[in-house]
Write a protein that holds these residues in place. Sequence first.
Motif, PDB file in Angstrom:
ATOM      1  N   TYR A 123      -0.736 -77.266 -56.592  1.00 37.12           N
ATOM      2  CA  TYR A 123      -0.399 -78.289 -55.826  1.00 37.12           C
ATOM      3  C   TYR A 123      -1.412 -78.689 -54.540  1.00 37.12           C
ATOM      4  N   PHE A 124      -2.103 -79.651 -54.726  1.00 38.09           N
ATOM      5  CA  PHE A 124      -3.042 -80.123 -53.826  1.00 38.09           C
ATOM      6  C   PHE A 124      -3.190 -81.676 -53.885  1.00 38.09           C
ATOM      7  N   PRO A 125      -1.866 -82.282 -53.529  1.00 36.77           N
ATOM      8  CA  PRO A 125      -1.943 -84.031 -53.414  1.00 36.77           C
ATOM      9  C   PRO A 125      -2.968 -84.473 -52.651  1.00 36.77           C
ATOM     10  N   MET A 126      -3.480 -83.660 -51.704  1.00 36.98           N
ATOM     11  CA  MET A 126      -4.379 -84.590 -50.763  1.00 36.98           C
ATOM     12  C   MET A 126      -5.623 -84.709 -51.371  1.00 36.98           C
ATOM     13  N   LEU A 127      -5.997 -83.787 -52.365  1.00 43.13           N
ATOM     14  CA  LEU A 127      -7.076 -84.205 -53.314  1.00 43.13           C
ATOM     15  C   LEU A 127      -7.211 -85.148 -54.098  1.00 43.13           C
ATOM     16  N   ASP A 128      -5.823 -85.352 -54.691  1.00 40.71           N
ATOM     17  CA  ASP A 128      -5.326 -86.357 -55.408  1.00 40.71           C
ATOM     18  C   ASP A 128      -5.565 -87.867 -54.819  1.00 40.71           C
ATOM     19  N   ALA A 129      -5.209 -87.899 -53.486  1.00 49.02           N
ATOM     20  CA  ALA A 129      -5.471 -89.115 -52.752  1.00 49.02           C
ATOM     21  C   ALA A 129      -6.810 -89.432 -52.463  1.00 49.02           C
ATOM     22  N   ILE A 130      -7.699 -88.412 -52.300  1.00 47.84           N
ATOM     23  CA  ILE A 130      -9.318 -88.488 -52.331  1.00 47.84           C
ATOM     24  C   ILE A 130      -9.608 -89.152 -53.466  1.00 47.84           C
ATOM     25  N   ALA A 131      -9.267 -88.708 -54.430  1.00 52.37           N
ATOM     26  CA  ALA A 131      -9.902 -89.031 -56.134  1.00 52.37           C
ATOM     27  C   ALA A 131      -9.387 -90.641 -56.441  1.00 52.37           C
ATOM     28  N   ARG A 132      -7.994 -90.990 -55.815  1.00 50.85           N
ATOM     29  CA  ARG A 132      -7.765 -92.244 -55.886  1.00 50.85           C
ATOM     30  C   ARG A 132      -8.416 -93.201 -54.881  1.00 50.85           C
ATOM     31  N   ALA A 133      -8.997 -92.943 -53.712  1.00 51.83           N
ATOM     32  CA  ALA A 133      -9.468 -93.828 -52.934  1.00 51.83           C
ATOM     33  C   ALA A 133     -10.569 -94.357 -53.234  1.00 51.83           C
ATOM     34  N   THR A 134     -10.657 -95.652 -52.791  1.00 53.52           N
ATOM     35  CA  THR A 134     -11.947 -96.354 -53.158  1.00 53.52           C
ATOM     36  C   THR A 134     -13.001 -96.034 -52.238  1.00 53.52           C
ATOM     37  N   LEU A 135     -14.319 -95.686 -53.027  1.00 50.87           N
ATOM     38  CA  LEU A 135     -15.205 -95.113 -52.420  1.00 50.87           C
ATOM     39  C   LEU A 135     -16.134 -96.191 -51.619  1.00 50.87           C
ATOM     40  N   ILE A 136     -16.858 -95.929 -50.365  1.00 49.45           N
ATOM     41  CA  ILE A 136     -17.425 -96.801 -49.692  1.00 49.45           C
ATOM     42  C   ILE A 136     -18.680 -96.586 -49.934  1.00 49.45           C
ATOM     43  N   ASP A 137     -19.829 -97.371 -50.338  1.00 46.22           N
ATOM     44  CA  ASP A 137     -21.176 -96.765 -50.279  1.00 46.22           C
ATOM     45  C   ASP A 137     -21.820 -96.424 -48.767  1.00 46.22           C
ATOM     46  N   GLU A 138     -22.871 -95.704 -48.952  1.00 44.09           N
ATOM     47  CA  GLU A 138     -23.449 -95.377 -47.627  1.00 44.09           C
ATOM     48  C   GLU A 138     -23.703 -96.474 -46.598  1.00 44.09           C
ATOM     49  N   GLU A 139     -24.363 -97.611 -47.097  1.00 37.89           N
ATOM     50  CA  GLU A 139     -24.836 -98.674 -46.373  1.00 37.89           C
ATOM     51  C   GLU A 139     -23.450 -99.197 -45.768  1.00 37.89           C
ATOM     52  N   GLN A 140     -22.271 -99.415 -46.432  1.00 34.98           N
ATOM     53  CA  GLN A 140     -21.234 -99.962 -45.949  1.00 34.98           C
ATOM     54  C   GLN A 140     -20.706 -98.987 -44.748  1.00 34.98           C
ATOM     55  N   ALA A 141     -20.709 -97.821 -45.288  1.00 34.89           N
ATOM     56  CA  ALA A 141     -20.329 -96.557 -44.173  1.00 34.89           C
ATOM     57  C   ALA A 141     -21.026 -96.606 -42.956  1.00 34.89           C
ATOM     58  N   ASP A 142     -22.300 -96.868 -43.126  1.00 38.24           N
ATOM     59  CA  ASP A 142     -23.164 -96.968 -41.804  1.00 38.24           C
ATOM     60  C   ASP A 142     -22.678 -98.349 -41.087  1.00 38.24           C
ATOM     61  N   GLU A 143     -22.552 -99.180 -41.574  1.00 39.30           N
ATOM     62  CA  GLU A 143     -22.109-100.732 -40.920  1.00 39.30           C
ATOM     63  C   GLU A 143     -20.845-100.420 -40.032  1.00 39.30           C
ATOM     64  N   MET A 144     -19.966 -99.548 -40.874  1.00 40.33           N
ATOM     65  CA  MET A 144     -18.600 -99.466 -40.212  1.00 40.33           C
ATOM     66  C   MET A 144     -18.744 -98.517 -39.135  1.00 40.33           C
ATOM     67  N   LEU A 145     -19.623 -97.325 -39.410  1.00 38.85           N
ATOM     68  CA  LEU A 145     -19.736 -96.657 -38.119  1.00 38.85           C
ATOM     69  C   LEU A 145     -20.340 -97.441 -36.929  1.00 38.85           C
ATOM     70  N   SER A 146     -21.135 -98.274 -37.317  1.00 45.82           N
ATOM     71  CA  SER A 146     -21.821 -98.884 -36.091  1.00 45.82           C
ATOM     72  C   SER A 146     -21.052 -99.746 -35.227  1.00 45.82           C
ATOM     73  N   LEU A 147     -19.865 -99.851 -35.851  1.00 39.53           N
ATOM     74  CA  LEU A 147     -18.896-100.790 -35.043  1.00 39.53           C
ATOM     75  C   LEU A 147     -18.076 -99.770 -34.087  1.00 39.53           C
ATOM     76  N   LEU A 148     -18.539 -98.606 -34.147  1.00 37.10           N
ATOM     77  CA  LEU A 148     -17.769 -97.853 -33.129  1.00 37.10           C
ATOM     78  C   LEU A 148     -18.468 -97.738 -31.798  1.00 37.10           C
ATOM     79  N   THR A 149     -17.783 -97.585 -30.948  1.00 40.27           N
ATOM     80  CA  THR A 149     -18.403 -97.344 -29.668  1.00 40.27           C
ATOM     81  C   THR A 149     -19.042 -95.741 -29.270  1.00 40.27           C
ATOM     82  N   ARG A 150     -19.864 -95.389 -28.478  1.00 34.54           N
ATOM     83  CA  ARG A 150     -20.316 -94.159 -28.358  1.00 34.54           C
ATOM     84  C   ARG A 150     -19.220 -93.069 -28.196  1.00 34.54           C
ATOM     85  N   ARG A 151     -18.208 -93.347 -27.344  1.00 33.95           N
ATOM     86  CA  ARG A 151     -17.047 -92.434 -27.254  1.00 33.95           C
ATOM     87  C   ARG A 151     -16.353 -92.376 -28.650  1.00 33.95           C
ATOM     88  N   GLU A 152     -16.157 -93.267 -29.445  1.00 33.86           N
ATOM     89  CA  GLU A 152     -15.314 -93.055 -30.516  1.00 33.86           C
ATOM     90  C   GLU A 152     -16.073 -92.486 -31.576  1.00 33.86           C
TER      91      GLU A 152
END
Length: 208
Positions: A123-152
């Motif tokens: 019984y590990f439903p949280m891992l199933d959720a990760i497996a179903r999640a749409t993966l974001i490539d690293e370039e997209q992830a970096d772009e998304m993180l760049s939207l955050l403020t220093r504190r965020e």
Amino acid sequence: MATVIIIDDHPMIRLATKLLVEQDGHRVIANANNALEGVQRILALHPEMVVLDIDLPPFDGIEVVKRVRGADYCGKILMMTGKQDIKLVKRSIDAGANGFVYKSNDYQELSAAVQAVDCGYSYFPMLDAIARATLIDEEQADEMLSLLTRRERQIIMCLAKGMRNKDIAYFLNISHKTVSAHKVNLMQKLGLTNEMKIAEFIVRHNLG
């Protein structure tokens, strides 16, 4: 139905878990309020199932699993924790646990987890959720993180270390409400809908 030992250092959680387990027809044969006592009772009584908190003195529940598995205990082990940290799920699996639930979820999920584990399922439903999640490539992830403020960015890195809101507030010398406000903002910027999605994002992009 299974014989069960409950291990948790909070008396009210032990009682609530006992009532739920017995309501589902299982028999609680013992409980323990610390890891050392828990190991001793598991190996002495050989229950068919253990419901085990991770956050225990003097060592954590994952170490309990390692010790009893090392002593050839073959019963079912269901882990519980109040920490929304997906890494704990993976460590629990590696140690030999059969299931994992978050205490922040309702008791109906605990009941479902107990029944599933008792029937021989994991019984590990949280891992199933990760497996179903749409993966974001690293370039997209970096772009998304760049939207955050220093504190965020500071806050998401604290979350990656498994810190709770009150711990983050103390560490950054800001109020609990300010931490919550920053979390809402960073979740909106990253397109995350809840704390589990934050945990998934952290794991996918190795932020921990």
